[in-house]
Design an enzyme around this catalytic site. Sequence first.
Site, PDB file in Angstrom:
ATOM      1  N   HIS A 307       0.792  -0.593   0.392  1.00 38.40           N
ATOM      2  CA  HIS A 307      -0.428  -0.148   0.455  1.00 38.40           C
ATOM      3  C   HIS A 307       1.107   1.013   0.235  1.00 38.40           C
ATOM      4  O   HIS A 307       1.629   1.172   0.637  1.00 38.40           O
ATOM      5  CB  HIS A 307      -0.924   0.206   1.532  1.00 38.40           C
ATOM      6  CG  HIS A 307      -2.066   1.156   0.790  1.00 38.40           C
ATOM      7  ND1 HIS A 307      -1.714   2.131   1.259  1.00 38.40           N
ATOM      8  CD2 HIS A 307      -3.914   0.422   1.193  1.00 38.40           C
ATOM      9  CE1 HIS A 307      -3.166   2.931   0.547  1.00 38.40           C
ATOM     10  NE2 HIS A 307      -4.130   1.803   0.526  1.00 38.40           N
ATOM     11  N   ASP A 364      -7.692  -5.324  -0.426  1.00 36.52           N
ATOM     12  CA  ASP A 364      -8.221  -6.680  -1.131  1.00 36.52           C
ATOM     13  C   ASP A 364      -7.868  -8.143  -0.832  1.00 36.52           C
ATOM     14  O   ASP A 364      -8.368  -8.684  -1.142  1.00 36.52           O
ATOM     15  CB  ASP A 364      -7.701  -6.039  -2.257  1.00 36.52           C
ATOM     16  CG  ASP A 364      -8.408  -4.073  -3.221  1.00 36.52           C
ATOM     17  OD1 ASP A 364      -7.784  -3.343  -3.061  1.00 36.52           O
ATOM     18  OD2 ASP A 364      -9.874  -4.396  -2.758  1.00 36.52           O
TER      19      ASP A 364
HETATM   20  C1  SDX Z   1      -5.791  -0.141  -3.271  1.00 35.10           C
HETATM   21  O1  SDX Z   1      -4.377   4.211  -2.136  1.00 35.10           O
HETATM   22  C2  SDX Z   1      -5.660   3.381  -1.518  1.00 35.10           C
HETATM   23  O2  SDX Z   1      -5.968   4.507  -0.763  1.00 35.10           O
HETATM   24  C3  SDX Z   1      -5.843   2.542  -2.356  1.00 35.10           C
HETATM   25  C4  SDX Z   1      -6.489   1.833  -1.577  1.00 35.10           C
HETATM   26  C5  SDX Z   1      -8.590   2.355  -0.950  1.00 35.10           C
HETATM   27  O3  SDX Z   1      -9.314   2.245  -0.363  1.00 35.10           O
HETATM   28  O4  SDX Z   1      -8.781   3.133  -1.837  1.00 35.10           O
HETATM   29  O5  SDX Z   1      -6.488   1.017  -0.037  1.00 35.10           O
HETATM   30  C6  SDX Z   1      -7.293   0.462  -2.049  1.00 35.10           C
HETATM   31  O6  SDX Z   1      -5.977   0.239  -3.987  1.00 35.10           O
HETATM   32  C7  SDX Z   1      -5.457  -0.992  -2.130  1.00 35.10           C
HETATM   33  C8  SDX Z   1      -4.459  -1.694  -3.160  1.00 35.10           C
HETATM   34  C9  SDX Z   1      -4.377  -2.275  -3.969  1.00 35.10           C
HETATM   35  N1  SDX Z   1      -3.705  -3.109  -4.867  1.00 35.10           N
HETATM   36  C10 SDX Z   1      -3.001  -4.211  -5.055  1.00 35.10           C
HETATM   37  O7  SDX Z   1      -3.043  -4.767  -3.616  1.00 35.10           O
HETATM   38  C11 SDX Z   1      -2.190  -4.288  -5.809  1.00 35.10           C
HETATM   39  C12 SDX Z   1      -0.706  -5.010  -5.032  1.00 35.10           C
HETATM   40  N2  SDX Z   1      -0.019  -3.740  -4.654  1.00 35.10           N
HETATM   41  C13 SDX Z   1       0.820  -3.438  -5.288  1.00 35.10           C
HETATM   42  O8  SDX Z   1       1.104  -3.243  -6.514  1.00 35.10           O
HETATM   43  C14 SDX Z   1       2.051  -2.080  -4.617  1.00 35.10           C
HETATM   44  O9  SDX Z   1       1.715  -2.398  -2.872  1.00 35.10           O
HETATM   45  C15 SDX Z   1       1.289  -0.939  -4.893  1.00 35.10           C
HETATM   46  C16 SDX Z   1      -0.170  -0.433  -5.972  1.00 35.10           C
HETATM   47  C17 SDX Z   1      -0.530  -1.118  -3.441  1.00 35.10           C
HETATM   48  C18 SDX Z   1       1.662   0.584  -4.075  1.00 35.10           C
HETATM   49  O10 SDX Z   1       2.324   1.100  -4.842  1.00 35.10           O
HETATM   50  P1  SDX Z   1       3.411   1.712  -4.695  1.00 35.10           P
HETATM   51  O11 SDX Z   1       3.204   2.601  -3.509  1.00 35.10           O
HETATM   52  O12 SDX Z   1       3.696   2.556  -5.680  1.00 35.10           O
HETATM   53  O13 SDX Z   1       4.876   0.956  -4.345  1.00 35.10           O
HETATM   54  P2  SDX Z   1       5.843   0.413  -4.981  1.00 35.10           P
HETATM   55  O14 SDX Z   1       4.933  -0.191  -6.581  1.00 35.10           O
HETATM   56  O15 SDX Z   1       6.929   1.474  -5.329  1.00 35.10           O
HETATM   57  O16 SDX Z   1       6.274  -0.367  -4.388  1.00 35.10           O
HETATM   58  C19 SDX Z   1       7.589  -0.687  -3.412  1.00 35.10           C
HETATM   59  C20 SDX Z   1       8.724  -1.825  -3.114  1.00 35.10           C
HETATM   60  C21 SDX Z   1       9.049  -2.156  -5.196  1.00 35.10           C
HETATM   61  O17 SDX Z   1       9.799  -3.270  -5.041  1.00 35.10           O
HETATM   62  P3  SDX Z   1      11.676  -2.562  -5.089  1.00 35.10           P
HETATM   63  O18 SDX Z   1      11.446  -1.209  -6.270  1.00 35.10           O
HETATM   64  O19 SDX Z   1      12.061  -1.797  -3.478  1.00 35.10           O
HETATM   65  O20 SDX Z   1      12.495  -3.413  -5.091  1.00 35.10           O
HETATM   66  O21 SDX Z   1       7.805  -2.715  -3.353  1.00 35.10           O
HETATM   67  C22 SDX Z   1       7.683  -3.811  -3.991  1.00 35.10           C
HETATM   68  C23 SDX Z   1       8.245  -2.883  -5.591  1.00 35.10           C
HETATM   69  O22 SDX Z   1       8.272  -4.316  -6.901  1.00 35.10           O
HETATM   70  N3  SDX Z   1       5.903  -4.157  -4.215  1.00 35.10           N
HETATM   71  C24 SDX Z   1       5.942  -5.936  -4.475  1.00 35.10           C
HETATM   72  C25 SDX Z   1       4.152  -5.226  -4.141  1.00 35.10           C
HETATM   73  N4  SDX Z   1       4.363  -3.898  -3.462  1.00 35.10           N
HETATM   74  C26 SDX Z   1       4.732  -3.819  -3.478  1.00 35.10           C
HETATM   75  N5  SDX Z   1       6.401  -7.069  -4.895  1.00 35.10           N
HETATM   76  C27 SDX Z   1       5.481  -8.091  -4.433  1.00 35.10           C
HETATM   77  N6  SDX Z   1       4.202  -7.509  -4.941  1.00 35.10           N
HETATM   78  C28 SDX Z   1       3.318  -7.046  -4.015  1.00 35.10           C
HETATM   79  N7  SDX Z   1       2.325  -6.720  -3.907  1.00 35.10           N
END
Ligand code: SDX
Length: 434
Positions: A307, A364
């Site tokens: 998140h 989710d």
């Molecule tokens: C919702 O914003 C809100 O409030 C949203 C929400 C709401 O109520 O409106 O809470 C609802 O959208 C919840 C999120 C649902 N999405 C997912 O579950 C999809 C999976 N999660 C990710 O795609 C990610 O965690 C996000 C999109 C939720 C957040 O992305 P960020 O903040 O841009 O973080 P990032 O992608 O920069 O990740 C940081 C690191 C990265 O690795 P490094 O570059 O440091 O090596 O963490 C890794 C990412 O690759 N990472 C994950 C991951 N989430 C982040 N690796 C594997 N699986 C994951 N789920």
Amino acid sequence: MSETAELNVGGKTYTLPVIEGTEQERAIDISKLRAESGHVTLDDGYGNTGSCKSNITFIDGEKGILRYRGYSIEELAVRSTFVEVAHLLIWGELPTSAELQRFSNMLTENSMIHEDMKFHFEGFPRRAHPMAILSSMINATSCFYPELLDSNYDTDSLARQAANLLSQVRTIAAFAYRKSRGLPIIYPKLEYKYTANFLHMMFSHPYRDFPLDPEAVRALDLIFLLHADHEQNCSTATVRMVASSKANLFASAAAGVCALWGPLHGGANQAVLEMLEAIHREGDDGSRFIAAAKDKNSGKKLMGFGHRVYKHYDPRAKIIKQACDEVLARLNKSDPLLDIAKKLEEAAMKEDYFVERNLYPNVDFYSGIIMRALGIPVEMFTVIFAIGRMPGWIANFKEVAEDAKGRIYRPRQIYTGKTLRSYVPIKERGQAGS
Ligand code: SDX
């Protein structure tokens, strides 16, 4: 004397005001930065940028706090209902019994969509994704109710628009589901309240009402309540962006649906279920999937994890995880995917990759288990999220619309493309140097 920040750039020092919110969040106000320094800021994904001040929802990502208008999500989840929370978010206060009755009556009065809107449903192919139908039909609503495009947003006008949208989003969603299954649409019933009416429109037979289990109604009402608002997430920020141009509520909400659809946002609840089903189908104990989710080249993520704001357990996920066990027990159901989800969480929480990146279950991760137990098909999961989020979108739209000094949202950029060059006639193109 309010605090300031100093920025030294280009040999000059600029003094910028520091502002503090009611929860001691602090921001450097850069409203005048470009005019004074010729610089803009750059912030990929807006992770460090506040787009607005808002009185609606407060999140503390480090402490796992979520409050709607000052009330904790934990307390509202146990003591309130979705319609009462919708009133709280939109008008800022928990309703008196008279106000709740009036709002509930408005939702009932608006539960039918315009009969001519049915023709649009005929035009969608059976396999159309219900999120595409939802955004289309929300926008189409304003074609059938031009009187709701009144932009003076006085108390009654906005109440009518809010009640129409909040009530009809539920009817549109149910109609979309029925059409996708080749089933006759089921009209809302005046005697059913909000969430019960949705289940009725989804699952009743034209000649026999769906038996409404109070536990099922309560479980879905909780899902709606937990999704009702969440500060400046991608879809809510989209709603505010569209509202800032003085576009109407329906156009803004339709845009919010489109933003929510993405698998990184609200579409994650559908992706989580598909992920759990694949793990179950492949007989994976989760370890293979977790290994893939850690591998950047796999193209896989542990959906429902991570998140932008919560760097600890999403408080909503905690509530939903507990509700999963209770709902399945009360509905006398079991679901192997719940066990897989719990094992997946347990395994991930032992992995440095997830712990170091503060990746925990978000709203989710477990919500689909409850929706599945209620018989809601996976392609409708994000639609359920959109229905739940509608009060938050309406509240944020209202906050923008009522801001007399509000400016259109128009971010700047840093251009990194080609510098000035002259036109080359087509017969000379493709030759060296052109
Ligand atoms: C919702 O914003 C809100 O409030 C949203 C929400 C709401 O109520 O409106 O809470 C609802 O959208 C919840 C999120 C649902 N999405 C997912 O579950 C999809 C999976 N999660 C990710 O795609 C990610 O965690 C996000 C999109 C939720 C957040 O992305 P960020 O903040 O841009 O973080 P990032 O992608 O920069 O990740 C940081 C690191 C990265 O690795 P490094 O570059 O440091 O090596 O963490 C890794 C990412 O690759 N990472 C994950 C991951 N989430 C982040 N690796 C594997 N699986 C994951 N789920």
